[in-house]
Design a protein around this motif. Structure first.
Motif, PDB file in Angstrom:
ATOM      1  N   THR A   1      -9.891  11.409  -6.219  1.00  0.00           N
ATOM      2  CA  THR A   1     -10.249  10.289  -5.351  1.00  0.00           C
ATOM      3  C   THR A   1     -11.358  10.599  -4.361  1.00  0.00           C
ATOM      4  OG1 THR A   1      -8.013   9.428  -5.647  1.00  0.00           O
ATOM      5  CG2 THR A   1      -9.288   8.550  -3.804  1.00  0.00           C
ATOM      6  N   PRO A   2     -11.328  11.728  -3.654  1.00  0.00           N
ATOM      7  CA  PRO A   2     -12.441  11.993  -2.737  1.00  0.00           C
ATOM      8  C   PRO A   2     -13.798  11.978  -3.435  1.00  0.00           C
ATOM      9  CG  PRO A   2     -10.635  13.483  -2.243  1.00  0.00           C
ATOM     10  CD  PRO A   2     -10.259  12.757  -3.494  1.00  0.00           C
TER      11      PRO A   2
ATOM     12  N   GLY B   1     -11.219  18.366   1.708  1.00  0.00           N
ATOM     13  CA  GLY B   1     -11.197  17.100   0.971  1.00  0.00           C
ATOM     14  C   GLY B   1     -11.953  17.176  -0.346  1.00  0.00           C
TER      15      GLY B   1
ATOM     16  N   LEU C   1     -14.781   8.424  -4.381  1.00  0.00           N
ATOM     17  CA  LEU C   1     -15.186   7.600  -3.238  1.00  0.00           C
ATOM     18  C   LEU C   1     -16.600   7.955  -2.794  1.00  0.00           C
ATOM     19  CD1 LEU C   1     -11.837   7.539  -1.258  1.00  0.00           C
ATOM     20  CD2 LEU C   1     -13.036   5.554  -2.167  1.00  0.00           C
TER      21      LEU C   1
ATOM     22  N   PHE D   1      -3.325  19.563  -1.468  1.00  0.00           N
ATOM     23  CA  PHE D   1      -2.936  19.968  -2.810  1.00  0.00           C
ATOM     24  C   PHE D   1      -2.751  21.482  -2.832  1.00  0.00           C
ATOM     25  CE2 PHE D   1      -3.561  15.974  -5.095  1.00  0.00           C
ATOM     26  CZ  PHE D   1      -4.281  15.240  -4.173  1.00  0.00           C
TER      27      PHE D   1
ATOM     28  N   ILE E   1       0.858  -1.183   0.000  1.00  0.00           N
ATOM     29  CA  ILE E   1       0.000   0.000   0.000  1.00  0.00           C
ATOM     30  C   ILE E   1       0.893   1.231   0.000  1.00  0.00           C
ATOM     31  CG2 ILE E   1      -1.778   1.256   1.278  1.00  0.00           C
ATOM     32  CD1 ILE E   1      -2.908  -1.314   0.428  1.00  0.00           C
ATOM     33  N   ARG E   2       0.547   2.213  -0.828  1.00  0.00           N
ATOM     34  CA  ARG E   2       1.396   3.388  -0.910  1.00  0.00           C
ATOM     35  C   ARG E   2       1.418   4.141   0.410  1.00  0.00           C
ATOM     36  NH1 ARG E   2      -1.240   6.835  -5.487  1.00  0.00           N
ATOM     37  NH2 ARG E   2      -0.143   8.613  -4.608  1.00  0.00           N
TER      38      ARG E   2
ATOM     39  N   ALA F   1      -4.928  14.863   2.258  1.00  0.00           N
ATOM     40  CA  ALA F   1      -3.747  15.292   1.512  1.00  0.00           C
ATOM     41  C   ALA F   1      -3.932  16.729   1.046  1.00  0.00           C
ATOM     42  CB  ALA F   1      -3.532  14.371   0.313  1.00  0.00           C
TER      43      ALA F   1
ATOM     44  N   LEU G   1      -5.724   4.834  -7.332  1.00  0.00           N
ATOM     45  CA  LEU G   1      -5.464   6.265  -7.361  1.00  0.00           C
ATOM     46  C   LEU G   1      -3.995   6.483  -7.692  1.00  0.00           C
ATOM     47  CD1 LEU G   1      -4.741   7.522  -3.834  1.00  0.00           C
ATOM     48  CD2 LEU G   1      -5.923   5.359  -4.080  1.00  0.00           C
TER      49      LEU G   1
ATOM     50  N   GLY H   1      -1.125   6.823   1.152  1.00  0.00           N
ATOM     51  CA  GLY H   1      -2.443   6.368   0.730  1.00  0.00           C
ATOM     52  C   GLY H   1      -3.582   6.855   1.599  1.00  0.00           C
ATOM     53  N   ILE H   2      -3.408   6.766   2.919  1.00  0.00           N
ATOM     54  CA  ILE H   2      -4.531   7.119   3.784  1.00  0.00           C
ATOM     55  C   ILE H   2      -4.882   8.600   3.644  1.00  0.00           C
ATOM     56  CG2 ILE H   2      -5.290   7.261   6.178  1.00  0.00           C
ATOM     57  CD1 ILE H   2      -4.112   4.602   6.676  1.00  0.00           C
TER      58      ILE H   2
ATOM     59  N   LYS I   1      -4.648  10.295   1.029  1.00  0.00           N
ATOM     60  CA  LYS I   1      -5.291  10.525  -0.266  1.00  0.00           C
ATOM     61  C   LYS I   1      -6.731  10.010  -0.276  1.00  0.00           C
ATOM     62  CE  LYS I   1      -1.865  12.444  -2.501  1.00  0.00           C
ATOM     63  NZ  LYS I   1      -0.677  11.841  -3.104  1.00  0.00           N
ATOM     64  N   VAL I   2      -7.023   8.933   0.477  1.00  0.00           N
ATOM     65  CA  VAL I   2      -8.398   8.413   0.425  1.00  0.00           C
ATOM     66  C   VAL I   2      -9.294   9.020   1.498  1.00  0.00           C
ATOM     67  CG1 VAL I   2      -7.729   6.231  -0.638  1.00  0.00           C
ATOM     68  CG2 VAL I   2      -7.913   6.372   1.869  1.00  0.00           C
ATOM     69  N   THR I   3      -8.734   9.840   2.360  1.00  0.00           N
ATOM     70  CA  THR I   3      -9.570  10.477   3.383  1.00  0.00           C
ATOM     71  C   THR I   3      -9.741  11.956   3.124  1.00  0.00           C
ATOM     72  OG1 THR I   3      -7.624  10.837   4.760  1.00  0.00           O
ATOM     73  CG2 THR I   3      -8.943   8.851   5.196  1.00  0.00           C
ATOM     74  N   GLY I   4      -9.132  12.478   2.069  1.00  0.00           N
ATOM     75  CA  GLY I   4      -9.246  13.897   1.788  1.00  0.00           C
ATOM     76  C   GLY I   4      -8.305  14.765   2.588  1.00  0.00           C
TER      77      GLY I   4
ATOM     78  N   ILE J   1     -16.190  13.532   1.996  1.00  0.00           N
ATOM     79  CA  ILE J   1     -15.166  12.488   2.077  1.00  0.00           C
ATOM     80  C   ILE J   1     -14.647  12.352   3.500  1.00  0.00           C
ATOM     81  CG2 ILE J   1     -13.367  14.143   1.377  1.00  0.00           C
ATOM     82  CD1 ILE J   1     -13.380  10.334   0.711  1.00  0.00           C
TER      83      ILE J   1
ATOM     84  N   LEU K   1      -6.963   1.572  -2.042  1.00  0.00           N
ATOM     85  CA  LEU K   1      -5.539   1.467  -1.744  1.00  0.00           C
ATOM     86  C   LEU K   1      -4.982   0.134  -2.230  1.00  0.00           C
ATOM     87  CD1 LEU K   1      -5.416   3.054   1.827  1.00  0.00           C
ATOM     88  CD2 LEU K   1      -4.603   4.046  -0.324  1.00  0.00           C
TER      89      LEU K   1
ATOM     90  N   GLN L   1     -12.456   2.746   0.643  1.00  0.00           N
ATOM     91  CA  GLN L   1     -11.141   3.359   0.802  1.00  0.00           C
ATOM     92  C   GLN L   1     -10.051   2.290   0.839  1.00  0.00           C
ATOM     93  OE1 GLN L   1     -12.570   5.457   4.326  1.00  0.00           O
ATOM     94  NE2 GLN L   1     -11.966   7.423   3.406  1.00  0.00           N
TER      95      GLN L   1
END
Lengths: 289, 761, 162
Positions: C105-106, C37, C109, B36, B22-23, B34, C99, B26-27, B29-32, C77, C94, C90
């Motif tokens: 991604t948000p 997010g 999802l 940007f 797993i990158r 991160a 992604l 990753g967490i 990025k999938v929870t919003g 998200i 991963l 989620q």
């Protein structure tokens, strides 16, 4: 984004007053056209009047006579979830559900789609072919009019100041009848229709077409009801000769433009193709009822 | 999941390389979580907005900013006059040299505006609404000029002239009058004219493409803060924060070390974020305003005022013997550069015939300025355009010869020992393997129905190495940090952790990758050219090897042996001196003793990586056409590619799938549409049509591993090759399905329908 | 012009903020509530990066006025995971490497969750059409679709076990 007041009335009277009180006031249902225009500077209303808290603006009701009443601000997603409506009017529902993405469907409404008055609106050809009507409210009270009477031209309606559409009505359906809607877009989703075709057919017990309504979108300044195309189908069972006549009548009725989405020549040809295909689908749906 | 095919004799066993952890980011990025570019909040930041030219070509006669400055809440207004004059300077970066003066003129117009959307002024204000209002108060007086968009129109002698200092380079004699033709490139071998004349089978064709955009979903965004003494900080998403630092310093004439740039997470780049648009403007505004400034582009601005790639013309002549030996190839390329010179036509020339072993060829390319946004790199810049023409022509040649298209490429294909069209001699390449992999793939044998067709195309990209820095720090508990200076645009930080872990001999989740700011790590060339896993990875491995050497020295000290009596195996120091009865020591144990044995354990390596392995690919695409509407459905797509070594196979597959999707969009529906005034008509995702999820099938990948001996784990760059074949793969499939050769991209339904109608008459 | 006071429920928690009439829900979430997010990719409802749920309905928050959120239930998200426990979507994103840059991604999802709420066993085609409003430029969608279908299977299994 321009400056405007936001009003969320809870009655028709309140809404009418708010629309008349501010210069160039605009009605808000799903916002999927209006908010885009506000951000792009193509609209500068004094007030935005949100209809969604007015009783009757949202909801789907089957009437005693078998017709349907649909609140003008009801979302496309809710329309797609109504089992009875989808059974009775698959064409109207599939047309509505083609407007934009799933996210847009969560907001887009029949009232918005009609009153935004894009020649390429997806729900309008299906509504016109279905012989749907609108219940309009305003300073002069309530009135009812066929959907096609609302169109004035690209971006313009025949609604008077202070008026807005509260509901749409679909008539009761004979047993052996069905509708269908098809559109042509370059991708599989997400595009504005290059051509749209809605066909509504009524058959007799033997499967012969007794009534036929053919409506074309995105091929003229307003959505067309093409009488000659419907006439071509009446009295038969969609034989090849009738379909050719339908194709020709559809093409003859077109008055499209060249723009970044399609050329005159292409739109005209496709109008014939889609009219045929939609008629065939509607016929097949009606035949098994 | 893909097939990963090794050359059998050299398939080694690794602990981390080739696995799919797993990158590490990753967490977030999938929870919003991160952050940007536009997510960064600096307290007190003002809102910036840029005023842009509504004309494709005009002289700026004057700009009056007084009313804007007087608007309450406006803290700064800048125009071209607030930026220093620069002499011409070329900086190496990415895959081509960039002119700093052209960059500065692009960032903020000086005497002329050269495209609709060209920046002419900017404001910073206390609210977005005030900033917008201030823009309207800036009065710009223009003298409009005729404009030119089409590349051949721009080459004509009577074309409107964009610049008066461009005299075509690369001509036998330097021209005496300026033109819009910035450069001519040429590559020649043998006698192509004679070989064509002698050829038994010939193909001659002309192809055209339109400008397309990288289409990253994240618009450009930055926050900048500059103090009166010229020291500045920038937070932005880019493909290279060192590039941002250098370019801002050049444009604003600052000392490079006075700027500190922190990389935000980046929401897609594909080459389009290898330059700057906003950062110098934000810094200039901030310095005047005395407060940080946040500048974020709208989607409309991204399309109109960043860097799409060229539209172009590709003319191809091929000559062959009846048995399918290609004896001659003549390629002419004409590419739009946009407002300033620098289209990727040079790279296109170098890649156009790279897959083939040819005795005679001529490749000529013209770089032509046009009144469109200055082009920026787009994933294998130039190569997809050239490949569209060459691979379509090859498909025609195969038909004329009655040969299977894969057999034609295999018969004439590049292999080890072949001298490439662009110079070097290929070694350790897997082109023939990629051809064979497609030939053997089930996709190639699936029977096709009515209105269906199959197309094959091949592609090449050099991949680069370049200046790279990596640092590894061992924590007191034996876990490690690997710091690299390259923004992660595709998941590369996972690969950095993998390579560091493999070399150190510890589990991947004990190695955390970070990307520090420009003040906290040594210089690195930007993320591009498919170089990160190869070149930055090389630096990571060398840094890890230095750490291992240091760990062995520490063990030797503890064991009282000489350093050459210590080996490193499986993440442990092992004593080779049989007279010493000592157990192996783990990295953790050694780290725990680091204070006693000499201090903190770390290493930083800066290098200029050489020996990047080029990439080759073979793609096959199946389509179905609706002959009445001209609609194209992509039924199947399989891509094979020589990837060297798949450090993290999931992300290698992802690069291939993403590149294919962009290529399919380029082939079918994407294009810049300009109106009669030279304004872009479709500057939004509604009418600039990138593929959506329902437009594509699953994209099968075959990873071929012919390791690159110049990289410690055999890695080659992978990210760019995948976008090269799809344009022709799709066009060749359409040809097979319809019998009609489409020579102009995109293959939108009206064009296919018109072509079918024309053939019927 | 005076601001509008909005009270809503965001990810199960009470939230209130002041907003201009013209502010979108997306900007209110990001700038007033600090929930960054949800992303702006286009501002015109064409990319889906701003996807949220309003009263259980998937929408583009860039095309909702913040004022419309009054009294509504908003899910973003940030509410998908529960503390340290990732939602199966989620987790599968991963595992499948669904992604690359992570910007879309948000929105993906949230849209995928809306899909599985409405249809726990979608086909590949249904999944692709439902997610057509979420643009991704990095992945080519392949691993995204696999991750969603895999998560759907996990959720069906959890439901059977419960």
């Amino acid at each position: 984004m321009p400056q405007f007041d936001y009003v969320a009335p809870t009655s028709v009277d309140e809404a009418v007053k708010a629309l008349l009180a501010a210069p160039a006031a605009r009605v808000l249902a799903g916002g999927t056209d209006l908010i885009v225009q506000l951000k792009a500077g193509r609209a500068s209303p004094g007030a935005v009047v949100d209809l969604k808290r007015i009783p009757g603006s949202i909801g789907i009701r089957r009437e005693a006579d078998g017709g349907f009443t649909i609140g003008a601000a009801t979302s496309g997603a809710a329309i797609g979830e109504d089992v009875a409506l989808t059974r009775a009017w698959p064409g109207v529902v599939e047309a509505t559900n083609l407007i934009g993405s799933t996210q847009v469907q969560g907001r887009a409404s029949l009232g918005g789609n009609l009153c935004n008055a894009s020649p390429a609106a997806d729900s309008v050809p299906a509504l016109i072919a279905a012989r749907a009507t609108c219940v309009i409210v305003g300073p002069a009270g309530r009135r009812e009019a066929p959907v096609e009477a609302i169109q004035a031209g690209p971006g313009r309606t025949t609604l008077q100041p202070g008026e807005f559409i509260l509901e749409f009505r679909l008539p009761p359906r004979p047993r052996k009848s069905a509708d269908a809607y098809l559109r042509l877009i370059p991708r599989t989703e997400m595009d504005i229709a290059v051509v749209g075709a809605g066909v509504n057919l009524v058959l007799d017990g033997a499967g012969v077409v007794t009534e036929a309504y053919v409506s074309l979108g995105a091929v003229a300044p307003t959505t067309l009801l093409v009488k000659a195309a419907g006439d071509a189908l009446v009295g038969g069972k969609l034989e090849e000769a009738a379909l050719e006549q339908l194709d020709a009548a559809a093409r003859a009725a077109c008055n499209p433009i060249d723009d970044k989405r399609g050329t005159v020549d292409y739109r005209t040809k496709i109008a014939g193709v889609l009219a045929r295909r939609a008629a065939t689908i509607a016929y097949n749906r009606a035949e098994v009822r | 999941m893909s097939d990963v095919l090794d050359r059998p004799a050299t398939a080694p066993q690794f602990d981390s390389v080739g696995t799919r952890p797993i990158r590490p980011d990753g967490i977030d990025k999938v929870t919003g979580r991160a952050a940007f570019g536009a997510d960064f909040v600096m307290p007190g930041a003002l809102h910036g907005r840029i005023k842009r030219s509504p004309y494709a070509h005009a002289r700026i006669l004057g700009i009056d900013t007084r009313k804007a400055l007087a608007l309450p809440g406006v803290k700064a207004v800048v125009t071209g006059a607030d930026f220093p004059d620069l002499d011409e300077e070329l900086i190496e970066g990415g895959e081509a040299a960039s002119s700093m003066r052209d960059l500065a003129w692009n960032v903020m117009a000086r005497k002329k505006v050269l495209y609709d959307g060209h920046a002419v002024a900017a404001v910073a204000a206390v609210s977005p609404a005030i900033a917008e209002a201030a823009l309207d108060l800036i009065e710009v007086t223009y003298e409009t000029l005729p404009h030119v968009i089409d590349v051949e129109a721009s080459m004509a002698p009577d074309a409107p002239l964009l610049h008066d200092h461009i005299f075509t380079s690369g001509m036998p004699e330097k021209p005496t009058t300026p033109s819009n033709i910035a450069a001519r490139h040429q590559f020649v071998r043998g006698d192509v004219d004679q070989a064509l004349a002698d050829a038994e089978v010939k193909i001659e064709a002309r192809y055209t493409t339109k400008a397309v955009h990288q289409g990253y979903i994240e618009p450009h965004a930055c926050v900048a803060s500059m103090t009166a003494d010229g020291q500045g900080q920038v937070w932005s998403s880019s493909q290279g924060h060192f590039m941002v630092r250098t370019y801002c310093a050049k444009v604003l004439k600052l000392d490079i070390s006075d700027l500190r740039v922190t990389p935000a997470e980046i929401g897609g780049g594909f080459g389009g974020k290898t330059t700057v648009y906003l950062e110098p403007v934000a810094l200039a505004l901030s310095r005047i305003a005395g407060a940080p400034v946040k500048l974020v582009m709208s989607r409309d601005e991204v399309f109109r005022a960043t860097g799409p790639t060229s539209g172009g013309v590709i003319e191809v002549k091929l000559g062959a013997t009846k048995d399918g030996t290609i004896t001659a190839a003549d390629v002419l390329l004409k590419f739009q550069a946009g407002a300033f010179p620098g289209s990727p036509v040079g790279a296109a020339c170098m890649t156009a015939l790279a897959c083939y072993d040819l005795p005679n060829f001529r490749i000529v390319g013209f770089d032509v300025v046009t009144n469109t946004p200055k082009v920026a790199a787009y994933r294998a810049p130039g190569a997809p355009i050239a490949a569209f023409g060459v691979e379509s022509a090859m498909d025609e040649l195969a038909r004329k010869l009655g040969m299977d298209p894969i057999d034609l490429r295999a018969k004439n294909g590049a292999r080890d020992g072949v001298k490439a069209a662009y110079g070097p001699t290929f070694q350790n390449i897997g082109f023939l393997e990629s051809l064979e992999a497609i030939k053997q793939h089930p996709n190639y044998a699936i029977p096709l129905g009515p209105n269906q067709g199959r197309g094959v195309a091949v592609g090449f990209w050099f991949n680069v190495g370049g200046e790279s820095t990596a640092a590894i720090h061992i924590s007191e508990d034996g876990t490690a940090t690997v710091a690299t200076a390259n923004p992660d645009i595709g998941g590369s930080r996972a690969s950095m952790a993998i390579m560091a872990a493999e070399t150190l001999g510890i589990p991947v989740d004990k190695v955390r990758p970070v990307i520090p700011d420009t003040a906290s790590i040594g210089y690195s060339m930007l993320t591009g050219g498919s170089r990160t896993t190869f070149a930055v990875g090389m630096a990571v491995v060398q840094a890890a090897e230095k750490v291992v050497a240091e760990l062995k020295r520490r063990a030797a000290k503890l064991w009282d042996v000489s350093a050459d009596q210590v080996a490193w195996e499986g993440g442990k120091a092992v004593c080779l001196d049989a007279t010493k009865d000592v157990a192996p020591m783990t990295l953790k144990a050694l780290a725990g003793q680091s204070a006693r044995t000499g201090g903190p354990i770390s290493a930083e390596v800066s290098l200029n990586a050489q020996g990047a392995g080029p990439g080759f690919a073979t793609h096959v695409c199946d389509v179905e056409i609706d002959p009445e509407t001209g609609g194209v459905t992509v039924l199947r797509y399989t891509a094979s590619q020589d990837v060297g070594r798949a450090i993290h196979p999931s992300y290698v597959e992802g690069q291939i799938q993403g590149g294919v999707a962009q290529g399919v969009g380029w082939a079918l529906n994407e294009e810049y549409i300009f109106d009669a005034e030279g304004r872009m008509e479709n500057a939004g995702f509604l009418d600039y049509r990138v593929p959506v999820a329902s437009d594509l099938p699953m994209i099968d990948t075959v990873l071929i591993e012919v390791p690159n001996p110049r990289h410690p784990y055999g890695a080659k760059g992978v990210g760019e090759v995948p976008i090269v074949p799809p344009l022709a793969a799709v066009a060749n499939a359409v040809r097979a399905a319809t019998g009609v050769r489409m020579c102009d991209l995109p293959l939108s339904p009206p064009k296919i329908r018109a072509a079918l109608d024309a053939r019927a008459t | 012009m005076s601001k509008i006071h909005v009270t809503a429920t965001v990810n199960g928690d009470p939230a209130e903020f002041l907003t201009d009439p013209g502010t979108t829900l997306l900007d209110a979430l990001r700038d007033e509530l600090g929930l960054t997010g949800s992303k702006e990719g286009c501002g015109s409802g064409d990319c889906g990066a701003c996807s949220v749920m309003v009263d259980g309905r998937l929408v583009c928050s860039c095309l909702v006025l913040a004022a419309e959120a009054e009294g509504r239930r908003i899910e973003t998200i940030e509410g998908l995971a529960h503390g340290t426990e990732l939602h199966p979507l989620q987790q599968k994103f991963l595992e499948h490497a669904a992604l690359q840059c992570g910007f879309c991604t948000p929105g993906l999802l949230v849209a995928a969750k809306a899909l599985l709420d409405a249809n726990p066993d979608p086909s590949e085609e249904e999944t692709r059409y439902w997610l057509a409003g979420n643009l991704c430029r990095c992945t080519g969608y392949d691993k995204v679709i696999r991750a969603v279908l895999d998560a759907a299977a996990v959720l069906r299994q959890e439901r059977r076990a419960a």
